[in-house]
Design an enzyme around this catalytic site. Structure first.
Site, PDB file in Angstrom:
ATOM      1  N   GLY A  87     -56.847  -9.600 -20.683  1.00 26.41           N
ATOM      2  CA  GLY A  87     -56.953 -10.753 -19.961  1.00 26.41           C
ATOM      3  C   GLY A  87     -57.865 -11.728 -20.674  1.00 26.41           C
ATOM      4  O   GLY A  87     -57.588 -12.902 -20.725  1.00 26.41           O
ATOM      5  N   ASP A  88     -58.758 -11.208 -21.611  1.00 30.08           N
ATOM      6  CA  ASP A  88     -59.420 -12.364 -22.587  1.00 30.08           C
ATOM      7  C   ASP A  88     -58.366 -12.930 -23.516  1.00 30.08           C
ATOM      8  O   ASP A  88     -58.640 -14.021 -23.917  1.00 30.08           O
ATOM      9  CB  ASP A  88     -60.700 -11.624 -23.143  1.00 30.08           C
ATOM     10  CG  ASP A  88     -61.617 -11.235 -22.082  1.00 30.08           C
ATOM     11  OD1 ASP A  88     -61.891 -11.730 -21.124  1.00 30.08           O
ATOM     12  OD2 ASP A  88     -62.526 -10.105 -22.455  1.00 30.08           O
ATOM     13  N   SER A  89     -57.644 -12.086 -24.094  1.00 28.16           N
ATOM     14  CA  SER A  89     -56.506 -12.552 -25.067  1.00 28.16           C
ATOM     15  C   SER A  89     -55.777 -13.413 -24.268  1.00 28.16           C
ATOM     16  O   SER A  89     -55.437 -14.544 -24.958  1.00 28.16           O
ATOM     17  CB  SER A  89     -55.804 -11.421 -25.870  1.00 28.16           C
ATOM     18  OG  SER A  89     -56.839 -10.592 -26.261  1.00 28.16           O
TER      19      SER A  89
END
Length: 140
Positions: A87-89
């Site tokens: 999700g962060d990526s």
């Protein structure tokens, strides 16, 4: 920072980007009285003074509301190994590409591919080249 209250939305600063998962949009929609997912996203964008709202849907891709238009990606198939960092990526990729002036649809597609590729590998920070991403997306 945005705080949601069942009866009103209070914002302290205009946001450039807002990111939600579908459960939060559905939760807030109970108080918004709109029938469609898109209407709820528009309401959130208006009340937070945000021109770009992204709702991630995990394996089912994401929806991006950008400058009064909706963009959709239904996700990419991947055998999930480790979701940490996916999700962060995804979000970092989406924001960077939008800031670089890439089209919203292409940015969303690329970010979904990056999120999927990260989820398909061990660890939160696998090395993934631009060529690998484009090959995965079946782009030349």
């Amino acid at each position: 920072m945005v705080h949601f209250h069942p009866l009103k939305v209070v914002h302290f600063k205009p946001l450039r980007y807002a990111h939600f998962n579908p459960l939060k949009v559905v939760y807030y929609s109970r108080f918004l009285h709109y029938n469609s997912f898109e209407q709820n996203i528009k309401f959130i964008a208006e009340k937070t003074n945000t021109k770009q709202v992204c709702v991630t849907k995990g394996a089912f891709g994401a929806v991006l509301y950008c400058n009064d238009k909706f963009y959709y990606n239904s996700g990419y198939f991947i055998k999930v190994v480790d979701t940490v960092g996916a999700g962060d990526s995804f979000l970092a990729t989406l924001i960077v590409r939008l800031l670089k002036g890439k089209s919203p649809q292409k940015s969303l597609n690329y970010a979904c591919a990056v999120g999927a590729l990260v989820a398909g590998q061990e660890g939160a920070n696998p090395k993934i080249s631009d060529a690998e991403i484009k090959k995965y997306m079946m782009l030349k």
